[in-house]
Design a protein around this motif. Sequence first.
Motif, PDB file in Angstrom:
ATOM      1  N   GLU A 174       7.942   6.645   4.745  1.00 50.54           N
ATOM      2  CA  GLU A 174       8.772   6.964   3.584  1.00 50.54           C
ATOM      3  C   GLU A 174      10.249   7.049   3.963  1.00 50.54           C
ATOM      4  O   GLU A 174      11.119   6.586   3.221  1.00 50.54           O
ATOM      5  N   GLU A 175      10.528   7.634   5.122  1.00 48.59           N
ATOM      6  CA  GLU A 175      11.921   7.759   5.544  1.00 48.59           C
ATOM      7  C   GLU A 175      12.539   6.381   5.775  1.00 48.59           C
ATOM      8  O   GLU A 175      13.677   6.125   5.384  1.00 48.59           O
ATOM      9  N   ARG A 176      11.771   5.493   6.399  1.00 44.51           N
ATOM     10  CA  ARG A 176      12.278   4.135   6.641  1.00 44.51           C
ATOM     11  C   ARG A 176      12.490   3.387   5.323  1.00 44.51           C
ATOM     12  O   ARG A 176      13.537   2.756   5.103  1.00 44.51           O
ATOM     13  N   ALA A 177      11.516   3.481   4.422  1.00 39.24           N
ATOM     14  CA  ALA A 177      11.629   2.775   3.149  1.00 39.24           C
ATOM     15  C   ALA A 177      12.765   3.334   2.301  1.00 39.24           C
ATOM     16  O   ALA A 177      13.419   2.593   1.556  1.00 39.24           O
ATOM     17  N   GLY A 178      13.012   4.647   2.417  1.00 40.39           N
ATOM     18  CA  GLY A 178      14.027   5.292   1.599  1.00 40.39           C
ATOM     19  C   GLY A 178      15.438   4.877   1.914  1.00 40.39           C
ATOM     20  O   GLY A 178      16.370   5.187   1.144  1.00 40.39           O
ATOM     21  N   ARG A 179      15.636   4.160   3.018  1.00 37.53           N
ATOM     22  CA  ARG A 179      16.970   3.687   3.376  1.00 37.53           C
ATOM     23  C   ARG A 179      16.997   2.163   3.521  1.00 37.53           C
ATOM     24  O   ARG A 179      17.967   1.617   4.067  1.00 37.53           O
ATOM     25  N   THR A 180      15.950   1.495   3.057  1.00 37.22           N
ATOM     26  CA  THR A 180      15.825   0.058   3.248  1.00 37.22           C
ATOM     27  C   THR A 180      15.659  -0.644   1.906  1.00 37.22           C
ATOM     28  O   THR A 180      14.800  -0.277   1.105  1.00 37.22           O
ATOM     29  N   ASP A 181      16.493  -1.646   1.661  1.00 38.72           N
ATOM     30  CA  ASP A 181      16.321  -2.486   0.473  1.00 38.72           C
ATOM     31  C   ASP A 181      15.226  -3.511   0.741  1.00 38.72           C
ATOM     32  O   ASP A 181      15.076  -3.985   1.865  1.00 38.72           O
ATOM     33  N   PRO A 182      14.444  -3.901  -0.276  1.00 37.70           N
ATOM     34  CA  PRO A 182      14.511  -3.487  -1.682  1.00 37.70           C
ATOM     35  C   PRO A 182      13.667  -2.251  -2.000  1.00 37.70           C
ATOM     36  O   PRO A 182      13.601  -1.840  -3.155  1.00 37.70           O
ATOM     37  N   TYR A 183      13.029  -1.669  -0.982  1.00 36.31           N
ATOM     38  CA  TYR A 183      12.057  -0.600  -1.233  1.00 36.31           C
ATOM     39  C   TYR A 183      12.667   0.623  -1.925  1.00 36.31           C
ATOM     40  O   TYR A 183      12.083   1.193  -2.846  1.00 36.31           O
ATOM     41  N   ARG A 184      13.844   1.047  -1.449  1.00 37.14           N
ATOM     42  CA  ARG A 184      14.402   2.298  -1.968  1.00 37.14           C
ATOM     43  C   ARG A 184      14.714   2.227  -3.462  1.00 37.14           C
ATOM     44  O   ARG A 184      14.765   3.247  -4.139  1.00 37.14           O
ATOM     45  N   ALA A 185      14.916   1.028  -3.992  1.00 35.40           N
ATOM     46  CA  ALA A 185      15.258   0.878  -5.410  1.00 35.40           C
ATOM     47  C   ALA A 185      14.103   1.259  -6.326  1.00 35.40           C
ATOM     48  O   ALA A 185      14.318   1.531  -7.514  1.00 35.40           O
ATOM     49  N   VAL A 186      12.860   1.281  -5.803  1.00 34.54           N
ATOM     50  CA  VAL A 186      11.708   1.623  -6.640  1.00 34.54           C
ATOM     51  C   VAL A 186      11.136   2.990  -6.275  1.00 34.54           C
ATOM     52  O   VAL A 186      10.010   3.313  -6.651  1.00 34.54           O
TER      53      VAL A 186
END
Length: 237
Positions: free
Chosen positions: A214-226
Amino acid sequence: MCRELVARQLDEQIVARFPVGRRLRALDVGMGDGAQALRLARAGHEVTGVERDAAALAAARAATATEPEGIRSRMRIVEGDGRDTGVHFPPGSFDVVLCHGVLPYVDEPDALLAGLGRVLAPGGLLSLVVRNADALAMGPALRGDWSGALAAFGTDTYRDPSGAVARAHRLDATTAALAGIAAPLRAWYGVRVFTGAAVPPAGGADFEALLAAEERAGRTDPYRAVASLLHVCGARD
């Protein structure tokens, strides 16, 4: 889990912005049970928490009472509404201002933001956590509620776990609002990108792996946008 993620992100912004060892003046508006405020007090900062809910106030005071005297002396709890910061505090009173999960529930979010901007000191950091209006269909879809997912498209409101109707926010509008209070966007994160209804128990290997993902996705596009939530940080330079 949300608290752990937001705490790590906030720490990252504080470390990047302020000299190591500096004792900061922090304000937590809508402090809830005081978890984030106490975490900052334990780190050596002077913390003021504002809360109007009686049960949350009681929980925050009870949690503070169990801390050592040195930490208790750095904590101040004020019973009040976040929209009344001007009544309690002079302009520029705080280096760090937190407002997590409050904006969805106030009738006039712009007025609340203006009050937060007023008490933010030059060089200060403002941390907001809001529901992501651009991803409202994700929650019902992850639960298999396809009718709920279809109904969520194009709306800016949602029902929280208690059933109350709350407001969601879009990143572009929030960015514009931060610029309007002279605390332009510094960084933003997604919170809860992958997490649906099932969350592993805290402390286990699965939970730690989930946090890392979650921490990695929360700062990585496009994941954080959703992500379900947005953690948006503005700074007054």
